[in-house]
Write an enzyme that holds these catalytic residues in place. Structure first.
Site, mmCIF file in Angstrom:
data_model
loop_
_atom_site.group_PDB
_atom_site.id
_atom_site.type_symbol
_atom_site.label_atom_id
_atom_site.label_comp_id
_atom_site.label_asym_id
_atom_site.label_seq_id
_atom_site.Cartn_x
_atom_site.Cartn_y
_atom_site.Cartn_z
ATOM 1 C CE LYS A 54 4.655 -11.247 4.831
ATOM 2 N NZ LYS A 54 4.456 -11.185 3.397
ATOM 3 C CD GLN A 98 4.995 -12.889 0.316
ATOM 4 O OE1 GLN A 98 4.385 -12.956 1.381
ATOM 5 N NE2 GLN A 98 6.021 -12.075 0.154
ATOM 6 C CG ASP A 120 0.482 -6.639 2.478
ATOM 7 O OD1 ASP A 120 1.098 -6.385 3.524
ATOM 8 O OD2 ASP A 120 0.904 -7.404 1.596
#
Ligand code: NAP
Length: 284
Positions: A54, A98, A120
Site C-alpha cells: 500500500k 489493517q 476501506d
C-alpha cells in the site's frame, strides 16, 4: 481493452496500472496534500507485506503515507482515542485499520473512523450507502472486482452470479454491488449444503474463501466467468481458490492469481483516497 483477442485472462495487473495513472493525474491537479494513515495493531508478517504494498502504491501516485504501528496489547479505548485524533486532524484525509486485528479487539472498531475518511469503506454508514446506491466509499476488493467486470464488458444484467464467502470485507458488499447491477446473486458460505449444485449453474463465479483448489472444472459450466479472490500460500507459492489450469479450457475467462484481483484492490484503495478527499470537500 487489455488482454488477448478472446480476453480469456482478466488481467488485473495491467488494468490496475491504468487506474493508478488516472489517480496520479487527478492528484496532480489538486493543490491539497492527500495523506493516508494506516493503523496497524501488532506485527503480523502478512500484514507487514500488505502495508508495504500500500505504501509503495501511494508513493507512486503522490499520496503521503504514514504508518501508526500500535502495540498488540492496545485496548479498545486507547485505539478509539487514536482514531479520533486522526479524525480531527485536517492533514489526514484517509484512515485505514489493517485487518486482522488481535482477537481482543472487535473489527467493528472501524465504526469510530469518520465515514468520509474511511478509505476501506468498511464503516456501517458506508456499507448502507453502498446498499442504497448512495455516493459513499465502496470497499476496495469488491470495487476492484466490479472494475474488472466492467472493463471486460462482462454482462451482469440478469446473469446468475455465485459469490462464495460472506465476509463484510468481500462477499457481502460485493453481492450488493452485483444486485445493484441487476445480477441474480446466490451467496454461498461454509454452511451451503451443496456448493457444486450452485456453481454448476452460474454464469459468473466469484470465490472469496481462502481454500486452495476449492473450485475445479467439475464445479463450473462451460463458458463461465471465474473471478478468484482467494489468497493461499502453498509451499511458498501464492495461489487462489480456483484451480486455474484445470478450469482454463472450460471457462470463458478467468482472473489469474497473482495478477488478478489483488492489484485491483490496491488500485481501488488509491481511488478511494481521492474519493475520501472529494467527500470531505463536499462537507466543508
Ligand atoms: P473470511 O472472512 O475468512 O471469509 C471466508 C468466507 O468463506 C466465509 O464466509 C466462510 O463461510 C466461507 N467458507 C469457508 N469455507 C468454505 C467452504 N468450504 N465452502 C464455501 N464457503 C466457505 O475471509 P475474507 O476476508 O472474506 O477473505 C477471503 C479470501 O480472500 C482469503 O483468502 C483472503 O486472503 C482473500 N482476500 C483477497 C483479497 C485480494 O485483494 N485479492 C482481498 C481480501 C481478501 P462462513 O461465513 O460460514 O464461515
Amino acid at each position: 481493452m487489455i488482454g488477448d483477442i478472446m480476453n480469456k485472462i482478466l488481467n488485473g495487473k495491467e488494468l490496475s496500472k491504468i487506474i493508478k495513472q488516472e489517480v496520479k493525474e487527478k492528484i496532480l491537479k489538486i493543490s491539497d496534500t492527500l495523506k493516508l494513515v494506516v493503523i496497524q495493531v501488532g506485527d503480523l508478517e502478512q500484514s507487514n507485506l500488505y502495508i508495504r504494498n500500500k505504501q509503495k502504491a501511494c508513493e507512486e501516485v503522490g499520496i503521503v503515507f504514514e504508518l501508526n504501528k500500535m502495540s498488540e496489547s492496545i485496548g479498545e479505548l486507547e485505539l478509539k482515542d487514536q482514531i479520533e485524533k486522526l479524525n480531527s486532524d485536517p492533514s489526514v484525509t484517509s484512515i485505514l485499520i489493517q485487518m486482522p486485528l488481535p482477537k481482543h479487539l472487535n473489527s467493528k472498531i472501524v465504526n469510530y473512523i469518520d465515514p468520509n475518511k474511511d478509505v476501506d469503506g468498511l464503516t456501517d454508514i458506508n456499507m448502507i450507502k453502498l446498499i442504497n446506491k448512495d455516493s459513499g466509499i465502496i470497499a476496495c476488493t469488491p470495487k476492484g472486482i466490479m472494475h474488472i467486470l466492467n472493463h471486460y464488458k462482462i454482462n451482469l444484467d440478469g446473469s446468475d452470479v455465485v459469490v462464495i464467502g460472506r465476509s463484510h470485507l468481500v462477499g457481502r458488499p460485493l453481492s450488493n454491488l452485483l444486485i445493484n447491477e441487476d445480477a441474480t446473486v446466490t451467496l454461498c458460505h461454509s454452511r451451503t449444503k451443496n456448493l457444486k449444485e450452485h456453481t454448476k449453474k452460474a454464469d459468473i463465479i466469484i470465490s472469496a474463501v481462502g481454500k486452495s483448489n476449492l473450485i475445479d472444472k467439475d464445479f463450473i459450466k462451460e463458458d463461465s466467468v471465474l473471478i478468484d479472490v482467494g489468497i493461499n500460500f502453498i509451499d511458498g507459492k501464492l495461489i487462489g481458490d480456483i484451480n486455474y489450469e484445470d478450469c482454463f479450457d472450460k471457462c470463458q475467462s478467468i482472473t489469474p492469481v497473482p495478477g488478478g484481483v489483488g492489484p485491483m484492490t490496491v488500485a481501488s484503495l488509491l481511488e478511494n483516497v481521492l474519493e475520501c478527499y472529494y467527500q470531505q470537500k463536499k462537507t466543508v
